[in-house]
Every structure is written in structure tokens, then in C-alpha cells.
Write a protein that holds these residues in place. Structure first.
Motif, PDB file in Angstrom:
ATOM      1  N   HIS A 128       0.843  -1.170   0.047  1.00 22.52           N
ATOM      2  CA  HIS A 128       0.039   0.004  -0.026  1.00 22.52           C
ATOM      3  C   HIS A 128       0.822   1.377  -0.010  1.00 22.52           C
ATOM      4  O   HIS A 128       0.966   1.750   1.053  1.00 22.52           O
ATOM      5  CB  HIS A 128      -0.937   0.025   1.244  1.00 22.52           C
ATOM      6  N   ILE A 129       1.437   1.582  -1.180  1.00 26.20           N
ATOM      7  CA  ILE A 129       2.468   2.658  -1.206  1.00 26.20           C
ATOM      8  C   ILE A 129       2.037   3.721  -2.266  1.00 26.20           C
ATOM      9  O   ILE A 129       1.569   3.171  -3.531  1.00 26.20           O
ATOM     10  CB  ILE A 129       3.675   1.872  -1.533  1.00 26.20           C
ATOM     11  N   VAL A 130       2.331   5.140  -1.893  1.00 27.58           N
ATOM     12  CA  VAL A 130       2.212   6.075  -2.848  1.00 27.58           C
ATOM     13  C   VAL A 130       3.560   6.732  -2.755  1.00 27.58           C
ATOM     14  O   VAL A 130       3.999   7.255  -1.854  1.00 27.58           O
ATOM     15  CB  VAL A 130       0.994   6.991  -2.255  1.00 27.58           C
ATOM     16  N   SER A 131       4.029   7.083  -4.005  1.00 28.14           N
ATOM     17  CA  SER A 131       5.288   7.631  -4.249  1.00 28.14           C
ATOM     18  C   SER A 131       5.275   9.162  -4.957  1.00 28.14           C
ATOM     19  O   SER A 131       4.711   8.980  -6.234  1.00 28.14           O
ATOM     20  CB  SER A 131       6.262   6.641  -4.921  1.00 28.14           C
ATOM     21  N   ALA A 132       5.634  10.073  -4.383  1.00 27.57           N
ATOM     22  CA  ALA A 132       5.886  11.187  -5.095  1.00 27.57           C
ATOM     23  C   ALA A 132       7.266  11.308  -5.846  1.00 27.57           C
ATOM     24  O   ALA A 132       7.409  12.234  -6.700  1.00 27.57           O
ATOM     25  CB  ALA A 132       5.601  12.367  -4.036  1.00 27.57           C
ATOM     26  N   TRP A 133       8.160  10.444  -5.501  1.00 31.69           N
ATOM     27  CA  TRP A 133       9.438  10.849  -6.089  1.00 31.69           C
ATOM     28  C   TRP A 133       9.456  10.153  -7.409  1.00 31.69           C
ATOM     29  O   TRP A 133       9.729   8.707  -7.672  1.00 31.69           O
ATOM     30  CB  TRP A 133      10.580  10.096  -5.252  1.00 31.69           C
ATOM     31  N   CYS A 146       9.496  16.688  -0.641  1.00 29.86           N
ATOM     32  CA  CYS A 146      10.397  16.268   0.652  1.00 29.86           C
ATOM     33  C   CYS A 146       9.692  15.281   1.215  1.00 29.86           C
ATOM     34  O   CYS A 146      10.487  14.508   1.814  1.00 29.86           O
ATOM     35  CB  CYS A 146      10.210  17.613   1.399  1.00 29.86           C
ATOM     36  N   HIS A 147       8.377  15.110   1.197  1.00 31.86           N
ATOM     37  CA  HIS A 147       7.569  13.877   1.681  1.00 31.86           C
ATOM     38  C   HIS A 147       7.582  13.159   0.271  1.00 31.86           C
ATOM     39  O   HIS A 147       6.567  13.018  -0.337  1.00 31.86           O
ATOM     40  CB  HIS A 147       6.274  14.126   2.250  1.00 31.86           C
ATOM     41  N   THR A 148       8.516  11.952   0.360  1.00 32.00           N
ATOM     42  CA  THR A 148       8.689  11.285  -0.773  1.00 32.00           C
ATOM     43  C   THR A 148       7.832  10.352  -0.936  1.00 32.00           C
ATOM     44  O   THR A 148       7.428   9.860  -2.238  1.00 32.00           O
ATOM     45  CB  THR A 148      10.070  10.996  -1.182  1.00 32.00           C
ATOM     46  N   MET A 149       7.579   9.439   0.082  1.00 28.42           N
ATOM     47  CA  MET A 149       6.644   8.264  -0.188  1.00 28.42           C
ATOM     48  C   MET A 149       6.061   7.707   1.220  1.00 28.42           C
ATOM     49  O   MET A 149       6.645   8.113   2.249  1.00 28.42           O
ATOM     50  CB  MET A 149       7.358   7.024  -0.829  1.00 28.42           C
ATOM     51  N   PHE A 150       4.798   7.487   1.177  1.00 26.57           N
ATOM     52  CA  PHE A 150       4.269   6.788   2.314  1.00 26.57           C
ATOM     53  C   PHE A 150       3.616   5.397   1.869  1.00 26.57           C
ATOM     54  O   PHE A 150       3.360   5.327   0.921  1.00 26.57           O
ATOM     55  CB  PHE A 150       3.261   7.681   2.836  1.00 26.57           C
ATOM     56  N   GLN A 151       3.329   4.647   3.184  1.00 26.05           N
ATOM     57  CA  GLN A 151       2.871   3.305   3.045  1.00 26.05           C
ATOM     58  C   GLN A 151       1.885   3.182   4.218  1.00 26.05           C
ATOM     59  O   GLN A 151       1.927   3.676   5.278  1.00 26.05           O
ATOM     60  CB  GLN A 151       4.076   2.351   3.374  1.00 26.05           C
ATOM     61  N   ARG A 162     -13.097  -2.570  14.672  1.00 27.92           N
ATOM     62  CA  ARG A 162     -12.852  -2.541  13.173  1.00 27.92           C
ATOM     63  C   ARG A 162     -11.227  -2.439  12.998  1.00 27.92           C
ATOM     64  O   ARG A 162     -10.515  -2.027  13.948  1.00 27.92           O
ATOM     65  CB  ARG A 162     -13.173  -0.789  12.850  1.00 27.92           C
ATOM     66  N   PRO A 163     -10.900  -2.742  12.005  1.00 26.54           N
ATOM     67  CA  PRO A 163      -9.430  -2.541  11.805  1.00 26.54           C
ATOM     68  C   PRO A 163      -8.864  -1.491  11.870  1.00 26.54           C
ATOM     69  O   PRO A 163      -9.449  -0.421  12.039  1.00 26.54           O
ATOM     70  CB  PRO A 163      -9.213  -3.105  10.289  1.00 26.54           C
ATOM     71  N   THR A 164      -7.580  -1.231  12.243  1.00 21.80           N
ATOM     72  CA  THR A 164      -6.797   0.309  12.313  1.00 21.80           C
ATOM     73  C   THR A 164      -5.883   0.389  11.047  1.00 21.80           C
ATOM     74  O   THR A 164      -5.342  -0.624  10.604  1.00 21.80           O
ATOM     75  CB  THR A 164      -6.137   0.452  13.711  1.00 21.80           C
ATOM     76  N   LEU A 165      -5.863   1.449  10.831  1.00 24.34           N
ATOM     77  CA  LEU A 165      -5.296   1.950   9.600  1.00 24.34           C
ATOM     78  C   LEU A 165      -4.000   2.988  10.015  1.00 24.34           C
ATOM     79  O   LEU A 165      -4.020   3.854  10.906  1.00 24.34           O
ATOM     80  CB  LEU A 165      -5.862   2.810   8.670  1.00 24.34           C
ATOM     81  N   SER A 166      -2.709   2.122   9.875  1.00 23.24           N
ATOM     82  CA  SER A 166      -1.460   3.174  10.053  1.00 23.24           C
ATOM     83  C   SER A 166      -1.006   3.753   8.870  1.00 23.24           C
ATOM     84  O   SER A 166      -1.022   3.035   7.843  1.00 23.24           O
ATOM     85  CB  SER A 166      -0.559   2.394  11.187  1.00 23.24           C
ATOM     86  N   CYS A 167      -0.035   4.685   8.875  1.00 23.77           N
ATOM     87  CA  CYS A 167       0.642   5.466   7.970  1.00 23.77           C
ATOM     88  C   CYS A 167       2.150   5.830   8.220  1.00 23.77           C
ATOM     89  O   CYS A 167       2.469   6.242   9.433  1.00 23.77           O
ATOM     90  CB  CYS A 167       0.018   6.387   7.486  1.00 23.77           C
ATOM     91  N   GLN A 168       3.105   5.150   7.378  1.00 23.33           N
ATOM     92  CA  GLN A 168       4.341   5.568   7.619  1.00 23.33           C
ATOM     93  C   GLN A 168       4.770   6.402   6.533  1.00 23.33           C
ATOM     94  O   GLN A 168       4.731   6.189   5.393  1.00 23.33           O
ATOM     95  CB  GLN A 168       5.332   4.265   7.717  1.00 23.33           C
ATOM     96  N   LEU A 169       5.412   7.483   6.970  1.00 18.77           N
ATOM     97  CA  LEU A 169       5.868   8.657   5.887  1.00 18.77           C
ATOM     98  C   LEU A 169       7.440   8.499   5.925  1.00 18.77           C
ATOM     99  O   LEU A 169       8.060   8.698   6.784  1.00 18.77           O
ATOM    100  CB  LEU A 169       5.285  10.010   6.110  1.00 18.77           C
TER     101      LEU A 169
END
Ligand SMILES: Nc1nc(=O)c2c([nH]1)NC[C@@H]1CN(c3ccc(C(=O)N[C@@H](CCC(=O)O)C(=O)O)cc3)CN21
Ligand SMILES: O=c1ccn([C@H]2C[C@H](O)[C@@H](COP(=O)(O)O)O2)c(=O)[nH]1
Length: 269
Positions: A128-133, A146-151, A162-169
């Protein structure tokens, strides 16, 4: 926001002095990580007042796929003005890469829609990745991301929950005094919005920094901020919308935000 104050103190006390592109000079460390439990309150600084409207507006502007500052200016948000050309354009920055990354066959890829669909249909995926780079287009951008990618990461539901959703930047370059407070709040908002879209609870925001620096003309402001004690975090309420594309600035309400006065600092261009 102890995590942030610890970062500020760490860079001030243990960073090395280093020249930089803007000619301002920085004190810098390489590699740092902060974690924010989104159930514990909304991670916005209480040791200096932040202008949440600019942060919300900037995030909605990214999500629009917009890369021209006009939409921001029409809403009184000027944080990207210094980097825009005479037409207001910034080149293929965040919004373009998030919503229409150019594919080799001439089509384009909507990474945000893709990641939301993936979270719904295959929550355990490790992709589950989004990349701006976008390596091929970095040279055409007014400022490389500067914020290059997050998962995103899903923790399965416990019984009845409910499930929980975490994000790492991953942020390759971090202006600790001016940029980082914006970046923390922005990715906390994004995680909450995506969680709402996929019917999950917001989990943790993990914020990993590469070159974390204090500009030398922010040192006094950092000292002042470090004399202040953090207060309780406010709560963020977000109106329910049926699509990630349907949110407006008025859908966000910060409840119980009590902060010390803002601290002015010059932005390095
Ligand atoms: N040197 C530098 N630092 C950054 O953080 C940064 C850039 N450049 N360039 C691109 C964007 C623009 N960002 C910005 C630009 C201005 C402020 C700023 O002046 N913040 C003021 C309040 C401004 C307002 O809300 O109107 C502050 O006190 O936080 C913050 C982030 C983040 N990014
Ligand atoms: O969201 C953002 C955007 C930018 N920054 C800071 C980090 C640096 O101080 C500059 C970018 O300069 P580079 O030479 O391209 O690293 O902007 C930020 O902290 N957060």
C-alpha cells in the motif's frame, strides 16, 4: 507533542552545522523517527499556534491533483507562492504524481484511488504505497518532493471492533521548525480521511526523517519553543464524505485547540 520537542532539542544540541542549497546554513542530523497514536488526540503543536487552515487546504490541493498555486491563493493560502512561476505553476509536484503518475504506455496512474481500493480489497498487502518521487520528472519540479513516499498498514480488528489503519511517511528533507509541524498534521489528516473511506479506525502515524535540519536563522525560535511545556492535544472531527475527492475545508473541525502564541520565522527559499 513531546516527540516533536525531543526532535527539536536533539537537532539543536547534537546536529552538525552544514551548508545548504538555500545559502542559509543548517544544523542537521540524519535519520530520526517519531510515532503518533492518532487515538490519543490530533498531533498538532500546542507550544506554538499553527494555522490549520493552510495545512488542510494544502492537503486538499494535493488530493485535487492540482499543481498550480491559484486554487490555494483563492483560499488565502500563500505557503507555496515563493516557488511558483509567473503562471502559478510548480511543475509535476505532489498532486500530479499522486493522482496522475504518467505510465510508459501514455496512460496515467491514480495512486490515491489505487491505494484506497487496495486497502478495501486486500488489507494485509504490504504494497500500500504512494510515491511522489518520480525519478524521470524530479528535474521539472519547482521543488523535488520532501515527503517522498508513504505506506499504509492495517492492524486486523479485535473482536467487535474495526481494523486500524496506520501510515508511515518517509521525508527525505525536513525543515524542523517550519515544515515538520505542517507535515505531521497533514499526514495525520490524510490517514484519518483514508481510514474514513475504508471504514477503519485511525491507528499510528510513523514519521521517518532523512536530513532533519534547523535553519540557523530558526535557532532562537527553537530555544523559545523549548521553554514552553506541551498541553493536551485537541481532537479533529471530519465530516463524513462518500469519496476521498469530496472533502472541503469546512469539513474539518479542530475541537479544544489551546496553543501558545505563534512564533514567526523566515522561510528559506
Ligand atoms: N525551507 C522550506 N521549508 C518548508 O517547510 C517548505 C519549503 N521550504 N518549501 C515548500 C513547502 C512550503 N512549506 C511551508 C511554507 C511556509 C510555511 C510558513 O511560513 N508557516 C508559518 C505560517 C504560514 C501560514 O500558515 O500562513 C508558520 O509559522 O508555521 C510553512 C510551510 C513547507 N515547505
Ligand atoms: O513539506 C515540506 C516541504 C519542504 N520542506 C523543506 C525541507 C528543506 O528545508 C526544504 C527543501 O529543500 P531541499 O534542498 O529540496 O531539501 O523544504 C519540508 O520540511 N517539508
Amino acid at each position: 507533542m513531546r516527540q516533536y520537542l525531543d526532535l527539536l532539542e536533539h537537532v539543536r544540541d547534537h546536529g552538525v552545522d552544514k551548508s545548504d542549497r538555500t545559502g542559509t546554513g543548517t544544523r542537521s542530523v540524519f535519520g530520526h523517527q517519531m510515532r503518533f497514536d492518532l487515538a490519543a488526540g490530533f498531533p498538532v503543536l500546542t507550544t506554538k499556534k499553527l494555522h490549520l487552515r493552510s495545512i488542510i487546504g494544502e492537503l486538499l490541493w494535493f488530493l485535487r491533483g492540482d499543481t498550480n498555486v491559484r486554487w490555494l491563493q483563492e483560499r488565502g493560502i500563500s505557503i507555496w507562492d515563493e516557488w511558483a512561476d509567473e503562471q502559478g505553476d510548480l511543475g509535476p509536484v505532489y498532486g500530479h504524481q499522486w493522482r496522475s503518475w504518467p505510465a510508459p504506455d501514455g496512460s496515467s496512474i491514480d495512486q490515491i484511488a489505487g491505494v484506497i481500493e487496495g486497502l478495501r480489497t486486500n488489507p494485509d498487502s504490504r504494497r500500500h504505497i504512494v510515491s511522489a518521487w518520480n525519478v524521470a520528472e524530479v528535474g521539472d519540479m519547482a521543488l523535488p518532493p520532501c515527503h517522498t513516499m508513504f505506506q499504509f498498514y492495517v492492524t486486523p480488528a479485535s473482536e467487535g471492533g474495526r481494523p486500524t489503519l496506520s501510515c508511515q511517511l518517509y521525508q527525505r528533507s525536513a525543515d524542523v521548525f517550519l515544515g515538520v509541524p505542517f507535515n505531521i498534521a497533514s499526514y495525520a489528516l490524510l490517514t484519518m480521511m483514508v481510514a474514513q473511506q475504508v471504514d477503519m479506525e485511525p491507528g499510528e502515524l510513523v514519521h521517518t526523517l532523512g536530513d532533519a535540519h534547523l535553519y540557523l536563522n530558526h535557532l532562537e525560535q527553537a530555544d523559545l519553543q523549548l521553554t514552553r511545556s506541551p498541553g493536551p492535544l485537541p481532537r479533529m472531527e471530519i465530516a463524513h464524505r462518500d469519496s476521498i475527492d469530496a472533502y472541503e475545508i469546512e469539513d474539518f473541525t479542530l475541537v479544544g485547540y489551546e496553543a501558545a502564541p505563534s512564533i514567526k520565522a523566515p522561510i528559506a527559499v
